[in-house]
Design a protein around this motif. Sequence first.
Motif, PDB file in Angstrom:
ATOM      1  N   ARG A 182      25.749  40.533  32.513  1.00 25.18           N
ATOM      2  CA  ARG A 182      24.413  40.212  31.978  1.00 25.18           C
ATOM      3  C   ARG A 182      23.755  39.080  32.767  1.00 25.18           C
ATOM      4  N   PHE A 183      24.570  38.177  33.274  1.00 24.00           N
ATOM      5  CA  PHE A 183      24.043  37.050  34.038  1.00 24.00           C
ATOM      6  C   PHE A 183      23.445  37.489  35.375  1.00 24.00           C
ATOM      7  N   VAL A 184      24.015  38.541  35.987  1.00 24.90           N
ATOM      8  CA  VAL A 184      23.657  38.931  37.350  1.00 24.90           C
ATOM      9  C   VAL A 184      22.712  40.130  37.389  1.00 24.90           C
ATOM     10  N   ARG A 185      22.657  40.909  36.337  1.00 19.58           N
ATOM     11  CA  ARG A 185      21.877  42.156  36.341  1.00 19.58           C
ATOM     12  C   ARG A 185      20.390  41.890  36.609  1.00 19.58           C
ATOM     13  N   LYS A 186      19.753  42.797  37.375  1.00 20.28           N
ATOM     14  CA  LYS A 186      18.336  42.730  37.783  1.00 20.28           C
ATOM     15  C   LYS A 186      18.062  41.541  38.716  1.00 20.28           C
ATOM     16  N   MET A 187      19.095  41.057  39.384  1.00 14.55           N
ATOM     17  CA  MET A 187      18.954  39.930  40.301  1.00 14.55           C
ATOM     18  C   MET A 187      19.031  40.435  41.739  1.00 14.55           C
ATOM     19  N   ASP A 188      18.444  39.699  42.680  1.00 15.21           N
ATOM     20  CA  ASP A 188      18.568  40.048  44.091  1.00 15.21           C
ATOM     21  C   ASP A 188      20.032  39.998  44.513  1.00 15.21           C
ATOM     22  N   LEU A 189      20.377  40.845  45.491  1.00 20.75           N
ATOM     23  CA  LEU A 189      21.790  40.982  45.881  1.00 20.75           C
ATOM     24  C   LEU A 189      22.344  39.690  46.471  1.00 20.75           C
ATOM     25  N   LYS A 190      21.609  39.069  47.355  1.00 21.59           N
ATOM     26  CA  LYS A 190      22.106  37.850  48.006  1.00 21.59           C
ATOM     27  C   LYS A 190      22.200  36.682  47.033  1.00 21.59           C
ATOM     28  N   THR A 191      21.205  36.517  46.179  1.00 14.91           N
ATOM     29  CA  THR A 191      21.254  35.427  45.188  1.00 14.91           C
ATOM     30  C   THR A 191      22.378  35.656  44.188  1.00 14.91           C
ATOM     31  N   ALA A 192      22.646  36.922  43.849  1.00  8.11           N
ATOM     32  CA  ALA A 192      23.747  37.236  42.928  1.00  8.11           C
ATOM     33  C   ALA A 192      25.090  36.860  43.537  1.00  8.11           C
ATOM     34  N   ILE A 193      25.273  37.151  44.824  1.00 13.37           N
ATOM     35  CA  ILE A 193      26.528  36.792  45.504  1.00 13.37           C
ATOM     36  C   ILE A 193      26.696  35.270  45.546  1.00 13.37           C
ATOM     37  N   ASN A 194      25.605  34.539  45.807  1.00 12.31           N
ATOM     38  CA  ASN A 194      25.679  33.066  45.833  1.00 12.31           C
ATOM     39  C   ASN A 194      26.003  32.492  44.462  1.00 12.31           C
ATOM     40  N   GLN A 195      25.394  33.044  43.407  1.00  9.77           N
ATOM     41  CA  GLN A 195      25.662  32.546  42.052  1.00  9.77           C
ATOM     42  C   GLN A 195      27.100  32.830  41.628  1.00  9.77           C
ATOM     43  N   GLY A 254      54.899  43.185  17.016  1.00  9.88           N
ATOM     44  CA  GLY A 254      53.619  43.833  17.297  1.00  9.88           C
ATOM     45  C   GLY A 254      53.575  44.298  18.744  1.00  9.88           C
ATOM     46  N   ILE A 255      52.414  44.841  19.158  1.00  7.19           N
ATOM     47  CA  ILE A 255      52.234  45.335  20.528  1.00  7.19           C
ATOM     48  C   ILE A 255      51.034  44.621  21.145  1.00  7.19           C
ATOM     49  N   ILE A 256      51.232  44.024  22.320  1.00  3.58           N
ATOM     50  CA  ILE A 256      50.152  43.380  23.072  1.00  3.58           C
ATOM     51  C   ILE A 256      49.669  44.367  24.132  1.00  3.58           C
ATOM     52  N   HIS A 257      48.390  44.661  24.135  1.00  8.27           N
ATOM     53  CA  HIS A 257      47.788  45.565  25.123  1.00  8.27           C
ATOM     54  C   HIS A 257      47.133  44.744  26.227  1.00  8.27           C
ATOM     55  N   HIS A 258      47.475  45.034  27.471  1.00  4.47           N
ATOM     56  CA  HIS A 258      46.855  44.391  28.632  1.00  4.47           C
ATOM     57  C   HIS A 258      45.740  45.301  29.153  1.00  4.47           C
ATOM     58  N   PRO A 259      44.489  44.925  28.934  1.00  3.43           N
ATOM     59  CA  PRO A 259      43.393  45.845  29.300  1.00  3.43           C
ATOM     60  C   PRO A 259      43.123  45.873  30.797  1.00  3.43           C
ATOM     61  N   TYR A 260      42.729  47.044  31.281  1.00  2.00           N
ATOM     62  CA  TYR A 260      42.283  47.243  32.663  1.00  2.00           C
ATOM     63  C   TYR A 260      40.909  47.900  32.632  1.00  2.00           C
ATOM     64  N   ILE A 261      40.017  47.439  33.489  1.00  2.00           N
ATOM     65  CA  ILE A 261      38.636  47.916  33.475  1.00  2.00           C
ATOM     66  C   ILE A 261      38.219  48.328  34.888  1.00  2.00           C
ATOM     67  N   HIS A 262      37.054  48.965  34.981  1.00  3.68           N
ATOM     68  CA  HIS A 262      36.425  49.272  36.272  1.00  3.68           C
ATOM     69  C   HIS A 262      34.955  48.880  36.211  1.00  3.68           C
ATOM     70  N   LEU A 263      34.404  48.557  37.370  1.00  2.00           N
ATOM     71  CA  LEU A 263      32.993  48.180  37.504  1.00  2.00           C
ATOM     72  C   LEU A 263      32.242  49.266  38.247  1.00  2.00           C
ATOM     73  N   LYS A 264      30.985  49.481  37.851  1.00  5.67           N
ATOM     74  CA  LYS A 264      30.110  50.416  38.555  1.00  5.67           C
ATOM     75  C   LYS A 264      28.725  49.786  38.665  1.00  5.67           C
ATOM     76  N   CYS A 265      28.104  49.977  39.818  1.00  6.28           N
ATOM     77  CA  CYS A 265      26.843  49.290  40.120  1.00  6.28           C
ATOM     78  C   CYS A 265      25.932  50.217  40.913  1.00  6.28           C
ATOM     79  N   VAL A 266      24.618  50.088  40.691  1.00  5.76           N
ATOM     80  CA  VAL A 266      23.600  50.830  41.432  1.00  5.76           C
ATOM     81  C   VAL A 266      22.621  49.825  42.024  1.00  5.76           C
ATOM     82  N   LEU A 267      22.480  49.853  43.343  1.00  8.49           N
ATOM     83  CA  LEU A 267      21.543  48.981  44.045  1.00  8.49           C
ATOM     84  C   LEU A 267      20.293  49.764  44.421  1.00  8.49           C
TER      85      LEU A 267
END
Length: 308
Positions: A182-195, A254-267
């Motif tokens: 949410r912090f980076v979405r709709k931001m310029d690519l270079k400024t997002a990388i710097n942030q 009990g059972i501890i679940h270690h979550p794994y996620i994936h990222l997807k992006c459109v430029l």
Amino acid sequence: MSRLPMILSRSIRSSISHNQKLLPSLQHRFISQSSILYNSPFGKLTTDPNQQQPSPQQQESSQIQSTQKRPEIIKNEDGEIDISSITPENDEQLIEYHATEEIKNQKDSIEKLIHPLKIKLYNQVVRDHGFFKNDLIIKDEESKKLLKFHLTNEEISILEPSIYLQSFRIKLSMKKATIVNRFVRKMDLKTAINQLHFNSKKMSTELEKLLKTGLEKVRMLGYNENTIYIDKLWVGSDGKWKKRLDIKGRGRHGIIHHPYIHLKCVLKTEFTTKRLQWEKLQKSKLEKPKMYLNNDPLNLKVRPWYKW
């Protein structure tokens, strides 16, 4: 000799005796102190002055050697080609076939979704105006007819240039990843990388790696890297979460679940930003004047007759 090099040399000798495959990694890990002094926390920003940089002649020779690594096709005295020497790496006809098939599949996939006439008219509008303008009356070059050209939002998103990025198996939760997205979405690519570079969260490093690959793709395709922005960025579960036993008191667990996620992006490129600005301007021109009427209720009883 100080005590530290003695410890390092012992660890290297013990690793060689147990497993010889770990030798290159250990040698790379325990380098001389000069490399530690000249390393930067932000990446390879500085270089070691003691290390000699290769000359341009050496770089050219290395490039020629890399091209000559391809195995050659062996021919007999009569000029006949030895079939056993032909491989997928040196077969020029096969390489050409795969390149043409890839271009053909891309064209076929677009033409299956959108009519070829719409693609032709879209390219004509972009050539005339610099970006796509919807609901314009244009003249077809072949039929010489005036047409009101309209495309849906889905068709525009397919035809406009965009870059799709994805990553897999990141050990993190979706809730923590969404905060950074949410912090980076709709931001310029270079400024997002710097942030993201100066952000302390774990997710920021993973997202920075993904966006840097997108920046390399932008340079490879020849787009203006200063006008690229993040249009869509979302996260999802990568499945097959690891489970661990959580021991509790009184014979319970009990059972501890270690979550794994994936990222997807459109430029998206500057073609999209210009189109959206133009659409916003057209919408403001067609707006009617606003009437600020008082819609509060009356403070008296309304009756169908006079009081007297």
